[in-house]
Structure formats: C-alpha cells, structure tokens
Design an enzyme around this catalytic site. Sequence first.
Site, PDB file in Angstrom:
ATOM      1  N   HIS A  87      28.818   7.821  69.414  1.00 39.36           N
ATOM      2  CA  HIS A  87      27.588   8.598  69.527  1.00 39.36           C
ATOM      3  C   HIS A  87      26.701   8.301  68.326  1.00 39.36           C
ATOM      4  O   HIS A  87      27.169   8.319  67.190  1.00 39.36           O
ATOM      5  CB  HIS A  87      27.877  10.099  69.576  1.00 39.36           C
ATOM      6  N   ASP A 166      24.912  24.290  76.041  1.00 42.81           N
ATOM      7  CA  ASP A 166      24.192  23.468  75.064  1.00 42.81           C
ATOM      8  C   ASP A 166      22.838  23.037  75.618  1.00 42.81           C
ATOM      9  O   ASP A 166      21.841  23.025  74.912  1.00 42.81           O
ATOM     10  CB  ASP A 166      25.013  22.236  74.671  1.00 42.81           C
ATOM     11  N   ARG A 173      15.942  25.536  71.258  1.00 38.91           N
ATOM     12  CA  ARG A 173      15.799  25.092  69.861  1.00 38.91           C
ATOM     13  C   ARG A 173      14.593  24.170  69.706  1.00 38.91           C
ATOM     14  O   ARG A 173      13.871  24.223  68.715  1.00 38.91           O
ATOM     15  CB  ARG A 173      17.071  24.365  69.405  1.00 38.91           C
ATOM     16  N   LYS A 192      29.606  18.319  73.820  1.00 39.78           N
ATOM     17  CA  LYS A 192      29.490  17.375  74.941  1.00 39.78           C
ATOM     18  C   LYS A 192      30.539  16.281  74.839  1.00 39.78           C
ATOM     19  O   LYS A 192      31.138  15.883  75.839  1.00 39.78           O
ATOM     20  CB  LYS A 192      28.080  16.776  74.971  1.00 39.78           C
TER      21      LYS A 192
HETATM   22  N1  URA Z   1      21.478  15.573  69.871  1.00 40.10           N
HETATM   23  C1  URA Z   1      22.107  16.565  70.522  1.00 40.10           C
HETATM   24  O1  URA Z   1      22.753  16.351  71.530  1.00 40.10           O
HETATM   25  N2  URA Z   1      22.006  17.801  70.022  1.00 40.10           N
HETATM   26  C2  URA Z   1      21.315  18.100  68.917  1.00 40.10           C
HETATM   27  O2  URA Z   1      21.279  19.243  68.513  1.00 40.10           O
HETATM   28  C3  URA Z   1      20.663  17.059  68.259  1.00 40.10           C
HETATM   29  C4  URA Z   1      20.765  15.791  68.748  1.00 40.10           C
END
Ligand code: URA
Length: 431
Positions: A87, A166, A173, A192
């Site tokens: 990631h 999320d 956010r 995730k």
């Molecule tokens: N990528 C994500 O998946 N979440 C975040 O909070 C920031 C970048």
Amino acid sequence: MSVEPFDAVDVIRAKRDGGAVPEDALRWIVDAFTRGYVTDPQMAAFAMAVFLRGMTRDEIRVLTDAMIASGERMSFADLGKPTADKHSTGGVGDKITLPLAPLVACFGVAVPQLSGRGLGHTGGTLDKLESIPGWRASLTNEEMFAQLRDLGPVICAAGTGLAPADKKLYALRDVTGTVEAIPLIASSIMSKKIAEGTSALVLDVKFGSGAFMQDIDRARELARTMVELGTDSGVATTALLTDMNTPLGLTIGNANEVRESVEVLAGGGPADVVELTVALAREMLALAGQPDADVESALRDGRAMDAWRTMIRAQDGDPDAALPVARETHVVTAPASGVVTRMEALPFGIAAWRLGAGRARAQDPVVHAAGIDLHVKPGDTVVAGQPVFTLLADDGARFDRALEALEDAWEVGPEASFVVPGSLVRERITA
Ligand code: URA
C-alpha cells in the site's frame, strides 16, 4: 426499538477533554455511525476531537478493529500460496503497483492489489490501468480468487464490502478538515488491508511536498502506527519511508504511466521507478519467505513482462493495444543553460490534474491521455531552449491553468546550486 448503550455526546466529550475512550464505547460509536444512529455532525465532532487530542495505541487498535467488523473479512488461507500486498500513501507519478504486482507474482506469491481511483492530485491505480483498451477493474470475489490462485497478480477495484465504516468516515473527514490525523489515517488504511486478508503487507509511506505527510517525522509516526496495527493483527508488516519531493519517474498521468511501467517490465525505465519497484518487491518477498529472491533477473529475462501480459489479458485488457494519445501538446523549454535544480511534486501533480488526468469529484471521468511527460529530472543538465516537459491534454484550453500551477515549481540554475538529494528509500520500519 432497542436501547442504545451509550450517548454519542458523552463519547465525543470524553475525547474532546483528552481522555481515552473505553473500548466498548469506541466500538459502539463506529457501529452506531455505520447504522446511521450516530449522525454525521456527531461523528465529525468526534473525528475533530481525535484530530486535536490523538489516540492511544490501544484506542487505535480498537478503532481499526471496529471498522473491520463493520464489513466482510476475506481470507486467502485456501489459496495454497503466500499472499503479499503493498500500500502506498500516494504520490505524484506513483505507478509502482503496475510493475510490482506481476514482478512479485513471478516468485509464486499471490498479490491481491485491491485499489482505488484517484481523487485530487494523486492518481489512482485503476484510472491508470483503464487506459488499456478493454481492461476491467471490477471482478467478482470468485474471479479474484481464481486469478490469485492460477496466475498470482490481481489489480482490481476494492469491493464496497470491506470496512464500510471507513468509507463513510473518510467521506466525512474529507469535508471537515480531519483527514490528516495519524490515528484516523492509520486505522482507515489498515482496516481495509487487514479485512482484505493478506498475510504480508509492505507500506510505502511517502514524505515530502507531493505526499500526504510533508514532514518525515510525521510520516515515520504514521508508518510506525500502521506497522504496529498490522503486526498486532497477525499481518507481517514492514514500511519504507520514501521521498516524494520530486515526481516519480518521467510520467504523470494515466496512459503515459502505463507506458513507463511497461518499460520497467521490459528491463528498462527510469532509475527511480526501478529502484522503488525492486525495493518494495524485495520487502514483499522477504515477508513471504523469500529473502534472497533475485528480483532484478525477473525484470531482465522477461518473466515479469509475461506475468503482466497474462494479468492484463485475464481482466479482458489487450496488452498489445495502442494506448490513448493526447490530442494537444504543449512543450515547455529551459529558459537558460544549466542544471535542473528542482521539480516540485505537488504542483506537477496539480498541473496533471488540471490537464484532465485526475478528477475533482468522485463521479467525474478522467482523460486517460492527459498528463505530463518529463524529459529531464533534477540533476540533469540542459541547454537553453531544450524541452523540459510536455503537457498533454485533449483540450488546449486546459494549458493555461496547468502552467499557472507550474510557475514556481521548477528551476534551472548553475551546477553548483544543485543539492544532491538523499536516497529515495530513506528508512525501513519493522515491528
Ligand atoms: N488513504 C486512506 O485509505 N485513508 C486515509 O485516511 C488516508 C489515505
């Protein structure tokens, strides 16, 4: 109607006043928000309290776990081979997933790269791959498992079933100035990845002007937090801190980034893209039990290219098809002879976005041929009038706004003024 065990206002106040939120209250607020009982303004206030007050390691672990519990959890245990995922926290010209997944898969490792689309100045892996005629981002779980088992590499759209809490929280956010909180970023990314079910994970945490975290100390803290979360959940996790002050490689966009990735798979490509691809592949393979894998030879001898072609075909793409070409181009030349002293990643990312390579709203399309081709990088010498970069667009009216973003973004100066940057991979963080 069942009685709720907590009051959102009490939970918000606890965090607002700097206390640690008890585990059951934290699990509840995530669940109640996902169900729609806790409202958006309440959850936004909670996110702001976390932003200002932070969270303990235990709170971050519980928050991550609660977000995982909000959706499905996959397992690759039945594949019969190790899995390793990567990631990146996102950067300008970051196409590394494209050569990396087939490269790592050459060593018998399954690579589930569940990816997203770009928003703002950092590009999305799926947008890049969708430049390839016919290529399909959406796979059913059955198709994904079959491809992992039979071929090894999969780059596809992350299903909506993973960590839906999320998804809802991230959207909130994004519009409340609470994205940049380390506990929230770490739990968002790791929920995730853990829910996805990979057994090993390598994090490319970027710092610098084109990164989410400009400052290396904050990037290190984010990396440590994520490595701890992964390790605590049984996922072998390592992070590399990598420099994102300058765009990665010589292309920023979609189709042009695919072209550059194919160059890397053919054993060529820009040195920085090769360096990072190889470094991340080594880390993934070490976590998958192959610390001595000869990664470079798989790039040189065509194995990685074969794996790429098979992966693209498996998702209905034609690896031999011509990629889209921009209708309009605008070449920017060196104003004087000298050395390129800097090229700032962020404005180049913004300019590519303004040319149509990225999107401002999730529902907008991207222009696959749009972007920027760099002809030189910092440290290269140029003569006056030599092309430095070319803007690519389908509509020439976009050039002015892109050039505006680039006004102070690069410089040619005397040789002595060039400061050689540190290495791209600055630190390695392990559990
Ligand atoms: N990528 C994500 O998946 N979440 C975040 O909070 C920031 C970048």
